[in-house]
Design a protein around this motif. Sequence first.
Motif, PDB file in Angstrom:
ATOM      1  N   GLN A 217      50.653  14.408  24.354  1.00  0.00           N
ATOM      2  CA  GLN A 217      49.521  14.455  23.422  1.00  0.00           C
ATOM      3  C   GLN A 217      48.472  15.471  23.858  1.00  0.00           C
ATOM      4  N   LEU A 218      48.208  15.597  25.160  1.00  0.00           N
ATOM      5  CA  LEU A 218      47.191  16.521  25.652  1.00  0.00           C
ATOM      6  C   LEU A 218      47.665  17.974  25.655  1.00  0.00           C
ATOM      7  N   LEU A 219      48.986  18.185  25.770  1.00  0.00           N
ATOM      8  CA  LEU A 219      49.507  19.553  25.781  1.00  0.00           C
ATOM      9  C   LEU A 219      49.949  20.037  24.398  1.00  0.00           C
ATOM     10  N   ALA A 220      49.873  19.188  23.380  1.00  0.00           N
ATOM     11  CA  ALA A 220      50.385  19.539  22.043  1.00  0.00           C
ATOM     12  C   ALA A 220      49.621  20.697  21.410  1.00  0.00           C
ATOM     13  N   ASN A 221      48.336  20.865  21.743  1.00  0.00           N
ATOM     14  CA  ASN A 221      47.506  21.898  21.119  1.00  0.00           C
ATOM     15  C   ASN A 221      47.399  23.166  21.959  1.00  0.00           C
ATOM     16  N   ARG A 222      48.329  23.373  22.885  1.00  0.00           N
ATOM     17  CA  ARG A 222      48.258  24.569  23.723  1.00  0.00           C
ATOM     18  C   ARG A 222      48.573  25.826  22.904  1.00  0.00           C
ATOM     19  N   VAL A 223      48.045  26.990  23.341  1.00  0.00           N
ATOM     20  CA  VAL A 223      48.218  28.253  22.612  1.00  0.00           C
ATOM     21  C   VAL A 223      49.350  29.068  23.236  1.00  0.00           C
ATOM     22  N   GLU A 224      49.214  29.399  24.543  1.00  0.00           N
ATOM     23  CA  GLU A 224      50.218  30.196  25.241  1.00  0.00           C
ATOM     24  C   GLU A 224      51.191  29.274  25.969  1.00  0.00           C
ATOM     25  N   ARG A 225      52.442  29.633  25.951  1.00  0.00           N
ATOM     26  CA  ARG A 225      53.475  28.806  26.584  1.00  0.00           C
ATOM     27  C   ARG A 225      53.526  29.081  28.088  1.00  0.00           C
ATOM     28  N   LYS A 226      53.182  28.082  28.867  1.00  0.00           N
ATOM     29  CA  LYS A 226      53.251  28.127  30.334  1.00  0.00           C
ATOM     30  C   LYS A 226      53.664  26.747  30.839  1.00  0.00           C
ATOM     31  N   ILE A 227      54.138  26.700  32.089  1.00  0.00           N
ATOM     32  CA  ILE A 227      54.509  25.400  32.670  1.00  0.00           C
ATOM     33  C   ILE A 227      53.225  24.670  33.036  1.00  0.00           C
ATOM     34  N   ARG A 228      52.924  23.631  32.270  1.00  0.00           N
ATOM     35  CA  ARG A 228      51.673  22.893  32.475  1.00  0.00           C
ATOM     36  C   ARG A 228      51.906  21.460  32.970  1.00  0.00           C
ATOM     37  N   ALA A 229      53.143  20.998  32.966  1.00  0.00           N
ATOM     38  CA  ALA A 229      53.453  19.643  33.461  1.00  0.00           C
ATOM     39  C   ALA A 229      54.737  19.691  34.277  1.00  0.00           C
ATOM     40  N   LEU A 230      54.691  19.110  35.463  1.00  0.00           N
ATOM     41  CA  LEU A 230      55.854  19.046  36.355  1.00  0.00           C
ATOM     42  C   LEU A 230      56.104  17.576  36.697  1.00  0.00           C
ATOM     43  N   VAL A 231      57.296  17.085  36.359  1.00  0.00           N
ATOM     44  CA  VAL A 231      57.671  15.686  36.609  1.00  0.00           C
ATOM     45  C   VAL A 231      58.775  15.689  37.666  1.00  0.00           C
ATOM     46  N   GLU A 275      61.762  34.352  30.744  1.00  0.00           N
ATOM     47  CA  GLU A 275      62.219  35.491  29.939  1.00  0.00           C
ATOM     48  C   GLU A 275      61.510  36.749  30.417  1.00  0.00           C
ATOM     49  N   PHE A 276      62.252  37.842  30.612  1.00  0.00           N
ATOM     50  CA  PHE A 276      61.682  39.121  31.055  1.00  0.00           C
ATOM     51  C   PHE A 276      61.554  40.051  29.856  1.00  0.00           C
ATOM     52  N   TYR A 277      60.304  40.492  29.588  1.00  0.00           N
ATOM     53  CA  TYR A 277      60.060  41.338  28.406  1.00  0.00           C
ATOM     54  C   TYR A 277      58.983  42.371  28.740  1.00  0.00           C
ATOM     55  N   LYS A 278      59.383  43.654  28.603  1.00  0.00           N
ATOM     56  CA  LYS A 278      58.477  44.796  28.824  1.00  0.00           C
ATOM     57  C   LYS A 278      57.775  44.725  30.176  1.00  0.00           C
ATOM     58  N   GLY A 279      58.569  44.484  31.200  1.00  0.00           N
ATOM     59  CA  GLY A 279      58.043  44.505  32.568  1.00  0.00           C
ATOM     60  C   GLY A 279      57.287  43.267  32.994  1.00  0.00           C
ATOM     61  N   HIS A 280      57.266  42.230  32.182  1.00  0.00           N
ATOM     62  CA  HIS A 280      56.548  40.992  32.513  1.00  0.00           C
ATOM     63  C   HIS A 280      57.469  39.789  32.302  1.00  0.00           C
ATOM     64  N   TYR A 281      57.218  38.760  33.130  1.00  0.00           N
ATOM     65  CA  TYR A 281      57.960  37.500  32.998  1.00  0.00           C
ATOM     66  C   TYR A 281      57.134  36.518  32.178  1.00  0.00           C
ATOM     67  N   TYR A 282      57.791  35.861  31.222  1.00  0.00           N
ATOM     68  CA  TYR A 282      57.137  34.880  30.367  1.00  0.00           C
ATOM     69  C   TYR A 282      57.881  33.547  30.470  1.00  0.00           C
ATOM     70  N   SER A 283      57.110  32.474  30.509  1.00  0.00           N
ATOM     71  CA  SER A 283      57.710  31.136  30.580  1.00  0.00           C
ATOM     72  C   SER A 283      58.224  30.714  29.206  1.00  0.00           C
ATOM     73  N   LYS A 284      59.378  30.085  29.196  1.00  0.00           N
ATOM     74  CA  LYS A 284      59.997  29.613  27.946  1.00  0.00           C
ATOM     75  C   LYS A 284      59.842  28.104  27.763  1.00  0.00           C
ATOM     76  N   VAL A 285      59.223  27.422  28.745  1.00  0.00           N
ATOM     77  CA  VAL A 285      59.085  25.962  28.688  1.00  0.00           C
ATOM     78  C   VAL A 285      57.644  25.559  28.988  1.00  0.00           C
ATOM     79  N   ASP A 286      57.296  24.336  28.571  1.00  0.00           N
ATOM     80  CA  ASP A 286      55.966  23.757  28.838  1.00  0.00           C
ATOM     81  C   ASP A 286      56.027  22.627  29.850  1.00  0.00           C
TER      82      ASP A 286
END
Length: 696
Positions: A217-231, A275-286
């Motif tokens: 519920q707290l992460l549902a309104n996030r804008v950019e995709r990053k790893i924000r919860a680790l279980v 994911e690697f795109y244009k010289g930068h790494y982007y997270s695909k999961v939250d």
Amino acid sequence: MELFTINRYTAVKPEEVGKNEEAILQQILLKVEKRKRKKSTVELLGLEATQEKKKTLVNDIISKDESKSQTKDIKTAEESDADNDKDIDPIADEARDFEATHFQVLGEDVDKSKPKKVNMVLPSWLAYPTIISTTIAPKSETASDESAINKLTYLAPHIRHSLKEMQFTRLFPVQTAVIPWLLEAQAKPPPFRPRDICVSAPTGSGKTLAFAIPVVQLLANRVERKIRALVVLPVAELALQVFKVFKKLCEKTDLTVCLLSKKFPFAQEQEKLVEFYKGHYYSKVDIVVTTPGRLVDHLHATKGFCLKALRFLVIDEADRIMDAVFQNWLYHLDEHVRTTSDQLLSGRAAPLCIRELESSYASQPHKLLFSATLSQDPEKLQNLRLFQPKLFTSVLANLSEMQEKFVDATNSEEQKSEQLKRGEFIGKYTTPAELSECYCITENRIKPLSLFALINENEWTKFLCFTNSAESSSRLSFVLKSLFKEDLVIRELSASITPKERANVLSQFARGRVHGLVCSDALARGIDIPDVDVVISYDLPRHVKTYIHRIGRTARAGSPGTAITMLTQKELQQFNHILGEVGKILSKEISVKTNYEAEYAKQYTLALQDLRKKIEQDKRLQLMRKERVKDNAKLAAKDPSKMSVMEKLQLQASTQVGDMEQGRKENQIQENNVKNKLVKRKKFNASAGKTKEIQK
């Protein structure tokens, strides 16, 4: 010590030295005589006191007053004598100084009275927790209406919808206590950092949803995709179970969940994460659900795997993860996420300055610890450096009786009330209120037969049987299979079988195709199997934690359940001692009614004979396999050009044997699947026949 001093550099005559030594000796002798007199007076007073105690209560009180006055007079007389001899007797003066500082003088009589018990002083957050009820089923209709999902305004609409799809109509006590508290703590403005929480509640009380709902519920309104919860979870099977819950809750949102465990290839997991795109790494999961070992692998080997934006760190089964075996993953996580001088987990104490609070607000995640057997040892929790922690814990059903039993009787009424208030017995290992626990007394020679009799008499069709090792589980399952034959399907579940086979057996058991599982303690933690009738502890559990996690496989989510422990007469006292440490008492005994020993004696002896033959065959096969492995390694190291004809043939034969074994295993799996399909068809045909008869 003056007798042993040597006056090397003084010009004193030897005659004067001899006189001084004689004077010192006389002083010491006087001191010894005084001590003897003192001892004799104390002994006389003791004898008088014992004689006077035997008299009536009134005389006893009077004699006590007289003895007190006598002792006071003797003490004053001795003190006056010591004051008069102050200039003459320096040794007595030193002894008085020792008595004043309460040091124990060697050689004197020591007070043999029982020393006062030192009570454990817990931190305030451990001593005064928020109490959670162990009764999951609602006591009344009003209580069920209050916890109904439709009337809970603090839950988001998509969360309510997903909970209805999961067939939940109301929240459990753990969830109603933890979820609103977490949502309120996260709603505070930036300088006010939320307190970390520890939740200790019985098995099957709904702890997974208690942390999954607020995180989603707290992460549902996030804008950019990053790893924000680790279980983090200790076992791969438990991680898969929690992953399924998160995936179901995230269906109505834009959040993505990823599972990291050794069940999947490492390269496949890397593709899911980054994911690697244009010289930068982007997270695909939250949200990442993982085990400690797999997390460390990805921290070191996966490029672009970043946890610097972490908001929640959830540790389920925290007592096991905090053990020394899993302790290394915390260090690797600290090293990975360190951005400033302050570390992620092992940082400094809570800052008092507002600027420091604002700077450390987003750098450290909100830590949530969950377990059924959470440790109250602050030393173990110290490694996580919890920020102003808050404890939610369940209370024992017999708390008042246990407190009256264990509170020290020598304490005064005020001390007793303070001891009860501090809650030293709160948070002990609790069990669900719907669970009935009992024990069965048997003998070692007929223990499998008595287990067979219990299952037959009570007509259990879905049961778990726990042993202390993989070997004993395989042997017991073999004996039960030969006794039940085709009446019930019994399978083994332990570390001796492969993970794929384990998953297959678990799914068959959940669907009802397998009636009984004989398993080791690997399954005892966290695995949620619905509608288990009874849990049987065939072997005595080594620790109370293993017992709590074993019996927690039944009576889950408010449904009733039974737990039985099979014991010999010698083991009964040991088992009561194990339970007595946490204040639990088992009074209900179950016994076998009919004489199964005489009825099934022949079958039981034949089963044991077959078991001995099987054990011997297994030993031979293990030796043969070891020898084959050695020979194959030697042949593989050799050059094929230098090999003889016999060696080449031997290498070909070994490869063929390996292929044959794999083919046999595949054939067995196919045969089992065919059998299950036939059973399904029979059931379907029987049900169809019944419906036709009803229509006629």
